[in-house]
Design a protein around this motif. Structure first.
Motif, short mmCIF file in Angstrom:
data_model
loop_
_atom_site.label_atom_id
_atom_site.label_comp_id
_atom_site.label_asym_id
_atom_site.label_seq_id
_atom_site.Cartn_x
_atom_site.Cartn_y
_atom_site.Cartn_z
N GLY A 127 58.65 -95.59 -1.06
CA GLY A 127 57.60 -94.60 -1.12
C GLY A 127 56.25 -95.18 -1.43
O GLY A 127 56.04 -96.40 -1.49
N VAL A 128 55.32 -94.27 -1.63
CA VAL A 128 53.96 -94.61 -2.03
C VAL A 128 53.64 -93.83 -3.30
O VAL A 128 54.18 -92.75 -3.54
N TYR A 129 52.76 -94.41 -4.10
CA TYR A 129 52.44 -93.81 -5.39
C TYR A 129 50.95 -94.00 -5.67
O TYR A 129 50.37 -95.03 -5.34
N ALA A 142 53.36 -88.92 -5.67
CA ALA A 142 54.23 -89.86 -4.99
C ALA A 142 54.87 -89.18 -3.80
O ALA A 142 55.07 -87.96 -3.80
N ALA A 143 55.20 -89.97 -2.80
CA ALA A 143 55.92 -89.47 -1.63
C ALA A 143 57.02 -90.46 -1.28
O ALA A 143 56.80 -91.68 -1.29
N ASN A 144 58.20 -89.93 -1.01
CA ASN A 144 59.36 -90.76 -0.68
C ASN A 144 59.85 -90.40 0.71
O ASN A 144 60.03 -89.22 1.03
N PRO A 145 60.11 -91.37 1.58
CA PRO A 145 60.58 -91.09 2.94
C PRO A 145 62.09 -90.84 2.97
O PRO A 145 62.78 -90.93 1.95
N ASN A 146 62.62 -90.56 4.13
CA ASN A 146 64.07 -90.49 4.32
C ASN A 146 64.67 -91.88 4.05
O ASN A 146 64.18 -92.89 4.55
N THR A 147 65.71 -91.90 3.25
CA THR A 147 66.37 -93.16 2.92
C THR A 147 67.88 -92.96 2.91
O THR A 147 68.38 -91.84 3.10
N THR A 148 68.60 -94.05 2.63
CA THR A 148 70.06 -94.02 2.58
C THR A 148 70.53 -93.96 1.14
O THR A 148 69.99 -94.65 0.28
N TRP A 174 58.42 -85.26 -2.28
CA TRP A 174 57.12 -85.59 -2.84
C TRP A 174 57.02 -85.06 -4.27
O TRP A 174 57.72 -84.13 -4.66
N GLU A 175 56.14 -85.69 -5.02
CA GLU A 175 56.04 -85.42 -6.45
C GLU A 175 54.59 -85.29 -6.89
O GLU A 175 53.72 -86.00 -6.40
N LEU A 176 54.35 -84.37 -7.82
CA LEU A 176 53.05 -84.23 -8.47
C LEU A 176 53.29 -84.12 -9.97
O LEU A 176 54.23 -83.45 -10.40
#
Length: 934
Positions: free
Chosen positions: A657-659, A677-683, A700-702
């Motif tokens: 992700g990105v933060y 923060a944002a997290n993509p599709n993962t395994t 995503w997170e705030l």
């Protein structure tokens, strides 16, 4: 934070010069603490590949080669120029009473050259400070006069030793080894509260060390005064004809948030101890060998409501105990701490936790023997001032709570008398320096064989639940070229002596780890620091035990769709490696932190240490900017951005992700922090707990928090966080901190938190079924869970004198989880789940029965109702009295009660009612120690 989620997903290591202040920041997928001032955060980026032996070798040679290469390009220390403080010898020691009226003080050289760090960096102090340093053959004496033009505005808050508070303060820093890296700190606030600790890694501090020294303060019409007597027996230094030590002073003026130093670390730079002035003039003294004896006696009474028919518990137990701790100087550079029949009963309680995950909960150490000097055994940190990590938790090679742990083989009988923990027969640790250059620490402990008394069919017998065990931890570290480079190592071992062969299938026979770490500065001015570590582990045991270890939640070798590991049912050992390399920018407004780390599938340190998961390749890249100069509306601000990523050794992208985050400290000393923060599709390789892979949806997170000015009588903090995956999959939380200081020696605080969690996929269980060919012959069952949780902490700190205090702590917890819409995984490596139709699900007597295919060939399966309502109240009251220097009396009352049911509905009034009628658990403890310096 999600209940049971491993902490340390985002971690920071930072220095602390200010005594006793800590900021806490929260978010649903991150939890971290930073020391003043809050530094930037970070994350991880790693390209997809499998780490093999070649890569391991590359990491190893990169670490060693970098340390060797850069060492040739580096030069002298950061240490200050010829600035010095002169200590004057006195034949008549001053009386330590806070009044600078002894004639000895008139003989000394006055130091008054202070400079302001906060709020105006490099500004002139608002008030004058004068300091004199004296010594005799036994001790160092420091007298300080803090002039104040408004003495009625001096903030003098009386709190327990080492507890941070907004107050006027004067402190002394010493570097007796003069290694520009380590030292001691001593301080007194204007009310007489004592602070002490150690300095290490040039800019970090640890207040777990409690020295035996004297200090008094006195306020008058000119301001206030402080007097220190620091025995040389409490310091470690090499014998010389004439001594040159490092020294620094700090004065804090509470009402101005002002910090004045003899020398300080500029906000855009790093290094603290290396900047100290020289303390000169000391001669004709010897560190000598000191010998301290601390015997103790303890009485403990345990009262609880017994279970009906329990033959081992009539509701009361009494446990008298006695023992002795010894501290002895070995030569001039080593200290031996030994204990016989130690009292490791902690006086502070652990917080209640609802853990719905598949990993162990980490609890901090609270036992004094292990807390003091714990930094001597810290591995993997050093050189760099900041260590960032996103979704990375550095394995702890030494987790001291493993020693004296609760028995691991708890008997499954209706009634059993099981000891709370393994009794420690003895423990010893040797710390200090070897050859004047190597920092050294070695700890050894032996715990006894423990048995539980059981009753079965009316007959009583003893069953072994924990074998006798030997533990060893040894840590060495050498700092080179005034700390520009460093290299160190660690080794740990545990070995068990089984009397009952049945335990060999449940507990490791032995475990061994070894590691090396180091760092090197890059560039003549130490603009960057390269740091790293590499370690290996080896666990031995029976075939049954190693099989269980391979299939545990840390490893999951049994996953049916994994290709890089496999279960070996004949193995009698498990081995692995781990390591990390990090680069940190040490100076300037722009900061940079990046690193790559790995834990191999077979790595395991949990016998003596602590870790959550193996099979990880982690990386991050973070940067940002700090505004250190005040503006028209802020005193300090920083902003960061980062990317991060995790893979396993099969090449699966398991997280990323990105933060971004921003922190602001306003002119009125209010603070605000915001992050996203944002997290993509993962395994996901662990959701099915040993089953096939699944997929994580993007989320995503705030989060944010704010605090008011900590100098005020009322201090408020409030925060909120939220993590969203989909409309039916999210978590939210709000929290608050409130502190009231009605008078200078009393504070009351509370910290309530309310959270909600709508989990679309909450684990239930798995069931073998040959017809489930789509998921390798097993059905992996989940439910949708809605959870509501309320937790709070209440603290009362009442300090009567600097040596007498009363502390009250209470923690209520109410948590409920309601499961419904049960489903199973439809296809591996997917996010597809098949919900069970209502007609295939039945519930009776708190048991669910599911026929997965209706009239098909699959057999029905059943599981207990997973709904829960848990509520607890736990806390304690502690009276502490240091009746003589180094001698302490404790009177402790610990109270607990809890209740649970499978109702799944959050109901405060019902919870309070059931808690009021719940079984009680009360412990009363009286303990006295007496310090002897021989």
């Amino acid at each position: 934070m999600r209940p049971g989620l491993p902490p340390g997903l985002l971690t920071i290591r930072a220095g602390m010069h200010k005594f006793g202040e800590t900021w806490k920041l929260f978010s649903p997928s991150h939890e971290y603490q930073v020391k003043q001032p809050p530094p930037p955060l970070s994350a991880d980026l790693r390209r997809r590949h499998t780490l093999d032996t070649t890569t391991l070798r590359a990491l190893f040679f990169l670490l060693i080669g970098s340390l060797t290469y850069f060492s040739s390009a580096l030069s002298g220390p950061l240490a200050s120029d010829s600035n010095s403080v002169t200590a004057t010898r006195t034949d008549k020691a001053p009386i330590i009473n806070g009044i600078l009226d002894d004639s000895a003080w008139e003989q000394g050289v006055v130091v008054s050259t202070f400079i302001q760090k906060e709020p105006e960096e490099f500004g002139q102090p608002s008030q004058k400070t004068e300091v004199v340093v004296l010594y005799d053959e036994r001790a160092l004496y420091v007298g300080a006069r803090m002039y104040d033009s408004a003495p009625d505005s001096i903030i003098a808050r009386l709190v327990r030793r080492d507890v941070g508070t907004e107050s006027d303060l004067f402190g002394v820093f010493l570097d007796p080894y003069h290694d520009h890296r380590s030292g001691f700190q001593f301080a007194l606030n204007a009310a007489g509260t004592r602070y002490d600790g150690i300095q290490y890694n040039d800019s970090w501090s640890d207040d777990s060390w409690d020295g035996v020294w004297e200090g008094k303060v006195r306020r008058d019409g000119q301001g206030w005064c402080a007097e220190f007597r620091i025995p040389f027996s409490q310091l470690r230094f090499r014998p010389q004809d004439r001594y040159v030590w490092g020294i620094n002073f700090v004065r804090e003026i509470g009402r101005n948030h002002e910090e004045d130093f003899l020398v300080f670390t500029p906000k855009k730079e790093s290094g603290f101890v290396s900047r100290f002035w020289h303390l000169e003039g000391i001669e004709g003294i010897s560190p000598g060998g000191h010998f301290e004896v601390l015997p103790y006696t303890r009485g403990k009474a345990h009262f609880q409501d017994p279970e009906d028919g329990d033959p081992f518990n009539d509701g009361s137990e009494y446990h008298p105990n006695a023992g002795v701790d010894v501290k002895m100087g070995i030569g001039t550079n080593l200290v031996l701490n030994a204990t016989v029949n130690p009292d490791f009963g902690q006086v502070e309680v652990d917080p209640a936790v609802i853990n719905l995950s598949d990993v162990e909960t980490f609890f901090s150490e609270k036992r004094p023997f292990f807390i003091e000097g714990s930094k001597n055994f810290e591995f993997g940190y050093g050189g760099a001032t900041d260590y960032w990590g996103f979704n990375w938790s550095t394995p702890d090679f030494f987790y001291s709570r493993r020693i004296g742990r609760a028995p691991q083989a708890v008997p499954d009988y209706d009634y059993a008398d099981v000891p709370e923990g393994a009794h420690i027969l003895g423990a010893a640790k040797l710390t200090g320096k070897l050859g004047g250059q190597w920092n050294f620490g070695s700890l050894h402990a032996v715990s006894m064989r423990e048995t539980a008394e059981i009753e079965y069919d009316g007959k009583r017998s003893d069953v072994e639940v924990e074998p006798a065990t030997y533990y060893m931890v040894t840590r060495t570290q050498r700092e080179i070229a005034e700390g520009r480079q460093g290299i160190g190592g660690i080794a740990t071992a545990s070995h068990r002596f089984f009397d009952d062969p049945a335990l060999e299938s449940e507990i490791n026979e032995g475990a061994y780890t070894a590691g090396m770490d180091g760092w090197t500065a890059i560039g003549k001015d130490r603009d960057y620091m390269l740091a790293g570590w590499l370690g290996a582990s080896h666990v031995r045991g029976s075939e049954e035990r190693i099989l269980d270890l391979q299939e545990s939640s840390r490893h999951y070798f049994q996953r049916p769709d994994v290709s890089h590991v496999e279960v070996d049912s004949t193995a009698t050992s498990l081995s692995g490696f781990a390591g990390r390399i990090l680069i940190n920018k040490e100076k300037g407004n722009i900061f940079l932190n990046t690193g790559v780390a790995t834990i191999s599938p077979g790595f395991d340190v949990n016998d003596v240490g602590f870790m959550y998961r193996a099979d990880v390749i982690n990386s991050h890249l973070g940067s940002g900017y700090r505004w250190t100069d005040p503006t028209s509306w802020t005193r300090y601000a920083h902003w960061i951005a980062a990317v991060f990523s995790n893979f396993d050794y099969d090449g699966n992208h398991t997280w990323g992700g990105v933060y971004t985050a921003a922190y602001l400290r306003f002119l009125n000393y209010y603070t605000l922090s915001l992050s996203a923060a944002a997290n993509p599709n993962t395994t996901n390789t662990t959701r099915t707990r040993g089953g096939p892979r699944t997929l994580n949806k993007a989320g995503w997170e705030l989060s944010g928090y704010g605090y008011t000015d900590s100098r005020r009588k009322w201090v408020f903090g409030v925060g909120s966080w939220g993590y969203t995956i989909a409309r039916d999959d999210w978590s939210r939380g709000v929290w608050a901190d409130v502190e009231w200081k009605p008078v200078s020696n009393l504070s009351l605080s509370t910290g309530p938190e309310l959270s909600w969690n709508q989990d679309w996929l909450r684990w239930v269980d798995y069931f073998d079924d040959e017809t489930a060919t789509h998921t390798y012959g097993r059905r992996y069952v989940f439910g949708e869970m809605y959870q509501t949780e309320f937790a709070a902490s209440f603290r009362v700190n009442w300090t009567f004198t600097p040596k007498l205090s009363l502390q009250l702590y209470a923690q209520p917890l109410i948590s409920s989880g309601d499961y419904n819409n049960f489903k199973e995984l439809s296809r591996p490596n997917s996010n597809e789940y098949r919900a069970y139709p209502e007609e295939t699900v039945s519930s009776e007597d708190d048991t669910y029965t599911i026929d997965p295919d209706g009239d098909g060939p699959a057999e029905p399966f059943a599981f207990d109702n997973p709904d829960f309502d848990y509520r607890s109240l736990r806390g304690n009251v502690i009276l502490r009295w240091e009746y003589l220097p180094g001698s302490t009396f404790y009177l402790v009352w610990t109270h607990g009660r809890w209740d649970d049911e499978t109702r799944g509905r959050f109901d405060v009034s019902r919870s309070l009612d059931r808690l009021s009628r719940a079984d009680l658990d009360n412990i009363f403890l009286l303990k006295a120690t007496y310090w002897l310096n021989i």
